[in-house]
Enzyme design. Structure first.
Site, short mmCIF file in Angstrom:
data_model
loop_
_atom_site.label_atom_id
_atom_site.label_comp_id
_atom_site.label_asym_id
_atom_site.label_seq_id
_atom_site.Cartn_x
_atom_site.Cartn_y
_atom_site.Cartn_z
N HIS A 61 1.00 -0.84 0.09
CA HIS A 61 0.01 -0.35 0.26
C HIS A 61 1.02 0.88 -0.43
O HIS A 61 1.49 1.70 0.86
CB HIS A 61 -1.05 -0.14 1.27
CG HIS A 61 -1.98 -1.42 1.45
ND1 HIS A 61 -3.04 -0.81 0.01
CD2 HIS A 61 -1.94 -2.29 1.55
CE1 HIS A 61 -4.36 -1.77 0.75
NE2 HIS A 61 -3.03 -3.07 1.59
N ARG A 63 0.06 4.27 -0.95
CA ARG A 63 -1.05 5.72 -0.05
C ARG A 63 -0.68 6.20 -1.44
O ARG A 63 -1.11 7.79 -0.78
CB ARG A 63 -0.78 5.70 0.89
CG ARG A 63 -0.50 4.76 2.81
CD ARG A 63 -1.81 4.00 2.62
NE ARG A 63 -2.01 3.16 3.79
CZ ARG A 63 -2.60 2.32 3.75
NH1 ARG A 63 -3.21 2.57 3.14
NH2 ARG A 63 -2.75 1.47 5.19
N ASP A 150 -9.25 -4.59 -2.89
CA ASP A 150 -8.40 -5.20 -1.56
C ASP A 150 -8.82 -4.32 -0.60
O ASP A 150 -8.70 -2.97 -0.89
CB ASP A 150 -6.78 -4.69 -2.21
CG ASP A 150 -5.73 -5.57 -0.80
OD1 ASP A 150 -6.39 -6.51 -0.17
OD2 ASP A 150 -5.16 -4.93 -0.22
N HIS A 230 -3.57 -12.41 0.79
CA HIS A 230 -3.29 -12.67 2.52
C HIS A 230 -3.89 -13.74 2.50
O HIS A 230 -4.75 -13.33 4.04
CB HIS A 230 -2.85 -11.57 2.80
CG HIS A 230 -4.92 -10.93 3.05
ND1 HIS A 230 -5.69 -11.24 2.37
CD2 HIS A 230 -4.27 -9.16 2.41
CE1 HIS A 230 -7.17 -10.31 2.19
NE2 HIS A 230 -5.53 -8.90 2.32
N ASN A 276 -5.91 -7.04 8.70
CA ASN A 276 -7.25 -7.53 8.26
C ASN A 276 -6.46 -8.47 7.76
O ASN A 276 -6.47 -7.55 6.56
CB ASN A 276 -8.14 -6.92 7.97
CG ASN A 276 -9.75 -7.28 7.70
OD1 ASN A 276 -9.83 -8.74 7.85
ND2 ASN A 276 -10.74 -6.32 7.00
N ASP A 303 1.52 -6.71 2.14
CA ASP A 303 0.14 -6.23 3.10
C ASP A 303 0.81 -5.28 3.67
O ASP A 303 0.16 -4.71 4.09
CB ASP A 303 -0.34 -7.20 3.69
CG ASP A 303 -1.91 -6.72 3.59
OD1 ASP A 303 -2.11 -5.54 3.63
OD2 ASP A 303 -3.35 -7.06 4.49
N PHE A 321 -7.24 -1.12 11.09
CA PHE A 321 -6.04 -1.94 10.08
C PHE A 321 -5.30 -1.98 9.50
O PHE A 321 -5.22 -0.76 8.62
CB PHE A 321 -6.81 -2.95 9.68
CG PHE A 321 -8.43 -3.71 10.37
CD1 PHE A 321 -8.02 -5.01 10.86
CD2 PHE A 321 -9.43 -3.26 10.02
CE1 PHE A 321 -9.46 -5.46 11.91
CE2 PHE A 321 -10.91 -4.05 10.80
CZ PHE A 321 -10.66 -5.03 11.22
N GLY A 322 -4.19 -2.97 10.00
CA GLY A 322 -3.22 -2.70 8.64
C GLY A 322 -1.72 -2.47 9.85
O GLY A 322 -1.16 -2.17 11.26
ZN LIG Z 1 -6.02 -7.13 2.04
#
Ligand SMILES: [Zn+2]
Length: 442
Positions: A61, A63, A150, A230, A276, A303, A321-322
């Site tokens: 990610h 962003r 995703d 994932h 997640n 992830d 989450f993350g």
């Molecule tokens: Zn995901």
């Protein structure tokens, strides 16, 4: 400029061999034993170290576009380089989401300025709302290879079926975050002991495996390509293995954190562990590790998901989450595998390249190199004339604590963790970009 990587163990074609590797400018010139040192500008001693192709992450990610405080692509690219990566796939759940050609081109142009190659994904549905498909034809024409919503799964079976049909028609990949929302309402942790103890709602494994089962049923009879993101549930892995045996065009990734960290880590309420799908039980972890060791999984994907401190604050239920960790992905996964198959605290692999420990390390490297490369339709092989994108790894590097300075975001589950193995050096197109674990600027 000729560089000789001398006396190392080269990972080529899924196996290890003792050899020197000669690089000239941007290319690999030769891989063989006892290469001549006389006409060489630089010799890098690789004794007891592994030389492998650079890693490919199917799940990052970045962003961008988004809110600037999340982190920025430049910082994330540096973290990825330190992790040994040469290519990363950027997820499309940005703000706004990448659901049209203009946005995809703009993001791709931004990433073209980075020192790492970024493959930008597009969403499967408009606004990532799960209702109407994006314009697959125009996006595929523009160069999009991967489509993913995703962040959430595609709930509507009819929409998912259309997406798989589009995948077949345009030769692109559908990557699914498998999660049946109706089985995960308000959930923040694994079900069982941790949910009971924290008094919070759960996301049980069946929320994932139920959607995996549906997607596999949908894929039957459609020559599309499905990739499971994932994977965190035992039954998902079983269904995936069965689908592969039946010849369906399906692939799957597993994350380092699901392999290394059990769900009991969340018991203290530390929101760095909120992710997640959630961290799972130790028996599930063992099953997922087996999936790497036996070659079921195609890829280990990070992830990597930066968040500013403000979004990780508050109660476990409130926090986002993350988690991040792209710099430690190899070491975290190797540590998890080592604890399963190795003996002793250090990853001392010994001299027998056919030992179970070396075979396990080879399985890991396949999941970081050739596995994801195949999913992207590329090659990843250190052979003469190949582009010199390579890493030098010390798999036996003593456990060491993860430093906190690498990232702009602080939501790493590995801070304070001791991990085995280290990416020492990284070369992209023959140019050294990381030396002794540090980015080389300029
Ligand atoms: Zn995901």
């Amino acid at each position: 400029m000729r560089t000789l990587f001398a006396g190392g163990i080269v990972f080529v074609g899924g196996r290890f061999c003792r050899a020197d590797l000669l690089m000239e400018e941007t290319r690999v010139l030769a891989v063989d034993r006892g290469l001549d040192r006389s006409d060489v500008d630089r010799v890098i001693d690789c004794e007891a170290r592994v030389i492998a192709p650079t890693f490919i992450d199917l799940h990052t990610h970045l962003r961008y576009p988004g809110v600037d405080e999340d982190d920025d692509p430049t910082s994330i690219a540096r973290a990825a380089l330190v992790g040994g990566y040469g290519v990363i796939v950027s997820m499309a759940n940005t703000w706004p989401p990448i659901d049209r050609v203009g946005r995809w081109q703009e993001a791709s142009a931004r990433f073209a300025t980075l020192p790492i190659e970024v493959v930008q994904a597009a969403t499967v549905t408009l606004g990532r709302e799960g209702q109407r498909l994006v314009d697959f034809e125009r996006l595929a024409e523009a160069g999009v290879e991967i489509f993913s919503d995703d962040g959430s799964g595609i709930q509507d079976s009819g929409v998912m079926r259309q997406a798989l049909v589009a995948s077949a028609e345009f030769g692109v990949l559908i990557a699914q975050h498998a999660e049946d929302a109706s089985l995960a309402v308000g959930g923040v942790v694994n079900d069982g002991v941790v949910a009971d103890s924290l008094g919070v709602a759960s996301i049980p494994e069946v929320a994932e495996s139920a959607m995996v089962a549906r997607d596999i049923e949908l894929l039957k009879g459609i020559p599309g390509r499905l990739h499971l993101q994932h994977v965190s549930a035992r039954e998902s892995l079983n269904l995936f293995r069965q689908a592969k045996r039946e010849g369906l065009r399906i692939s799957a990734e597993v994350t380092p954190h699901h392999l290394l960290l059990p769900d009991t880590r969340v018991l203290g309420g530390d929101t760095r562990f909120k992710v997640n799908p959630p961290l799972r039980s130790i028996p599930t972890q063992m099953a997922l590790l087996q999936g790497v060791l036996d070659g079921s999984f195609d890829a280990v994907a990070t992830d990597h998901a930066p968040h500013p401190e403000s979004r990780k604050r508050g109660s476990y239920e409130e926090a986002a989450f993350g988690m991040i960790g792209i710099s430690e992905a190899m070491a975290a996964t190797w540590t998890a595998l080592w604890r399963t198959i190795g003996s002793g605290e250090r990853g001392e692999l010994g001299s027998d390249l056919a030992s179970p420990e070396w075979v396990a390390f080879g399985s890991l490297l396949s999941c970081l190199t050739s596995g994801p490369a195949e999913i992207l339709g590329r090659s990843s092989r250190l052979a003469p004339q190949a582009v010199a994108d390579l890493v030098v790894i010390d798999p036996s590097a003593a456990p060491r604590e993860v430093p906190s300075r690498l990232y702009r975001s602080g939501n790493s589950p590995y801070l304070g963790e001791t991990l085995v193995g280290r990416v020492d050096d990284v070369f992209l197109e023959g140019r050294q970009v990381v030396g002794e674990g540090e980015v080389i600027d300029g």
